[in-house]
Scaffold this motif. Structure first.
Motif, PDB file in Angstrom:
ATOM      1  N   HIS A  31      38.138  36.270  50.932  1.00  0.00           N
ATOM      2  CA  HIS A  31      36.948  36.394  49.965  1.00  0.00           C
ATOM      3  C   HIS A  31      36.793  34.973  49.170  1.00  0.00           C
ATOM      4  O   HIS A  31      37.558  34.581  48.618  1.00  0.00           O
ATOM      5  N   ALA A  54      35.934  45.145  44.844  1.00  0.00           N
ATOM      6  CA  ALA A  54      36.330  43.991  44.661  1.00  0.00           C
ATOM      7  C   ALA A  54      37.194  43.832  43.286  1.00  0.00           C
ATOM      8  O   ALA A  54      36.871  44.349  42.287  1.00  0.00           O
ATOM      9  N   HIS A  55      38.064  42.675  43.078  1.00  0.00           N
ATOM     10  CA  HIS A  55      38.799  42.402  41.880  1.00  0.00           C
ATOM     11  C   HIS A  55      38.903  43.588  40.893  1.00  0.00           C
ATOM     12  O   HIS A  55      38.197  43.360  39.819  1.00  0.00           O
ATOM     13  N   LYS A 111      39.277  43.073  36.927  1.00  0.00           N
ATOM     14  CA  LYS A 111      38.019  42.693  36.020  1.00  0.00           C
ATOM     15  C   LYS A 111      37.455  43.809  35.647  1.00  0.00           C
ATOM     16  O   LYS A 111      37.061  43.987  34.369  1.00  0.00           O
ATOM     17  N   GLU A 127      40.917  45.734  47.002  1.00  0.00           N
ATOM     18  CA  GLU A 127      41.000  44.272  46.808  1.00  0.00           C
ATOM     19  C   GLU A 127      42.355  44.277  45.958  1.00  0.00           C
ATOM     20  O   GLU A 127      42.521  43.996  44.980  1.00  0.00           O
ATOM     21  N   HIS A 165      44.125  39.379  44.172  1.00  0.00           N
ATOM     22  CA  HIS A 165      43.231  38.653  43.728  1.00  0.00           C
ATOM     23  C   HIS A 165      43.875  38.299  42.410  1.00  0.00           C
ATOM     24  O   HIS A 165      44.525  38.835  41.698  1.00  0.00           O
ATOM     25  N   THR A 166      43.363  36.839  41.981  1.00  0.00           N
ATOM     26  CA  THR A 166      43.888  36.332  40.532  1.00  0.00           C
ATOM     27  C   THR A 166      43.846  37.304  39.296  1.00  0.00           C
ATOM     28  O   THR A 166      44.351  36.928  38.395  1.00  0.00           O
ATOM     29  N   ASP A 167      42.845  38.018  39.303  1.00  0.00           N
ATOM     30  CA  ASP A 167      42.374  38.928  38.180  1.00  0.00           C
ATOM     31  C   ASP A 167      42.964  40.287  38.209  1.00  0.00           C
ATOM     32  O   ASP A 167      43.043  40.891  37.237  1.00  0.00           O
ATOM     33  N   ASN A 168      44.034  40.319  39.111  1.00  0.00           N
ATOM     34  CA  ASN A 168      44.909  41.718  39.154  1.00  0.00           C
ATOM     35  C   ASN A 168      46.314  41.470  38.889  1.00  0.00           C
ATOM     36  O   ASN A 168      46.881  40.617  39.442  1.00  0.00           O
ATOM     37  N   LYS A 201      48.282  45.225  40.780  1.00  0.00           N
ATOM     38  CA  LYS A 201      48.634  45.071  42.053  1.00  0.00           C
ATOM     39  C   LYS A 201      49.346  46.483  42.607  1.00  0.00           C
ATOM     40  O   LYS A 201      49.029  46.891  43.492  1.00  0.00           O
ATOM     41  N   GLY A 218      42.651  40.941  50.150  1.00  0.00           N
ATOM     42  CA  GLY A 218      42.701  39.829  49.060  1.00  0.00           C
ATOM     43  C   GLY A 218      42.075  38.455  49.680  1.00  0.00           C
ATOM     44  O   GLY A 218      41.612  38.392  50.714  1.00  0.00           O
ATOM     45  N   ASP A 255      38.697  33.896  46.136  1.00  0.00           N
ATOM     46  CA  ASP A 255      37.821  34.113  45.638  1.00  0.00           C
ATOM     47  C   ASP A 255      37.201  32.639  45.012  1.00  0.00           C
ATOM     48  O   ASP A 255      36.658  32.303  44.035  1.00  0.00           O
TER      49      ASP A 255
END
Length: 282
Positions: free
Chosen positions: A7, A193-194, A197, A219, A222-225, A230, A246, A249
């Motif tokens: 991603h 996706a993410h 967010k 996904e 991801h840094t936003d999870n 997660k 994953g 991004d």
């Protein structure tokens, strides 16, 4: 070092890095397979195929589709798409034309306010895709109107509702159900996706979407999870036998917090979830 990234974005959408630069970087980092998930476009597919063969790096034909559900704009990742799809090409071209027209309006407003840069100069930064907002500001930065490091924090100043060159978005994006059917119709697997967010924006919508029967995967990495999200997402994937995906991004320099291609370590379960979709490297 991460050997996969599924991603991230190139100049075919809102990334700052060309596909050539991406494959150069991927080769240097030892990345074995990747998926460039540019927003709402398959126009990068022909070049991806050429570069994959040249560099010996497998890829997944993919994109990140914008949909609107319950008044919230969100994204759905599509993996393993039909590279020859005429419907995908038409959608990509039509949206690019709309965005280019919108950019011309924004440039006209800037010109009327004394910023004397030609449309041609702005569109040099499009590099295969639409002139997304960060690309437009990058041109302003090249001409000394702001610093490159301030591009992402300056987006509201220029494009917010009270921004210097605000133009209302009138494009009629598909809803979630329509978007999922569109992806599946064109050979793709649907991945939310993410989700973190979405949870921050509207938790009720998040709860509905992560349990949707239209999903082929989620996904998870991801840094936003956050860790709690997660765990919840991974448990759902394991229970429902969904793909666990994953990626970094990465948007190159067009992201508030810089993260590069391959910077996010992905567990083997992500590779196992997607390896059947790798395009063969000849």
């Amino acid at each position: 070092m991460a050997q996969y990234d599924f991603h991230f974005h190139s100049t075919y959408s809102d990334g700052s890095t060309t596909l050539q630069e991406i494959f150069n970087k991927a080769k240097g980092k030892g990345i074995k397979a990747l998926a460039v998930t540019d927003h709402d476009t398959s126009l990068n597919f022909p070049e991806m195929k050429i570069l994959s063969k040249a560099y010996g790096i497998a890829y997944i034909p993919a994109l990140e589709l914008t949909v609107v559900e319950q008044g919230v704009k969100l994204h759905v990742l599509a993996y393993g798409l039909n590279k020859e799809s005429e419907e995908l090409y038409a959608y990509s071209t039509n949206l690019k034309n709309y965005l280019d027209h919108k950019s011309h309006k924004q440039i006209s407003i800037l010109n009327s306010k004394g910023i004397n840069i030609s449309p041609e100069e702005f569109f040099k930064q499009s590099k295969g895709g639409p002139l997304y907002r960060a690309k437009l500001l990058y041109t302003l930065a090249l001409h000394g109107y702001l610093k490159v490091d301030d591009i992402m924090v300056s987006l509201p100043k220029y494009f917010g509702k009270d921004g210097m060159c605000y133009v209302e978005d009138t494009y009629n994006f598909m809803n979630f159900k329509e978007g999922c059917k569109f992806i599946k119709r064109n050979g793709g697997k649907v991945v939310l996706a993410h989700p973190g967010k979405i949870k921050k924006k509207k938790e009720e919508l998040y709860n509905d979407l992560i349990r949707s029967s239209y999903l082929d995967g989620i996904e998870v990495y991801h840094t936003d999870n956050d860790e709690e999200v997660k765990k919840e997402l991974r448990d759902i994937c394991l229970k429902k036998d969904l793909r666990i995906t994953g990626g970094s991004d990465s948007h190159g320099i067009f992201r508030k917090k810089f993260i590069d291609i391959g910077d996010m370590e992905l567990p083997q379960e992500v590779v196992e979830s997607l390896k059947d979709l790798f395009a063969t490297v000849m």
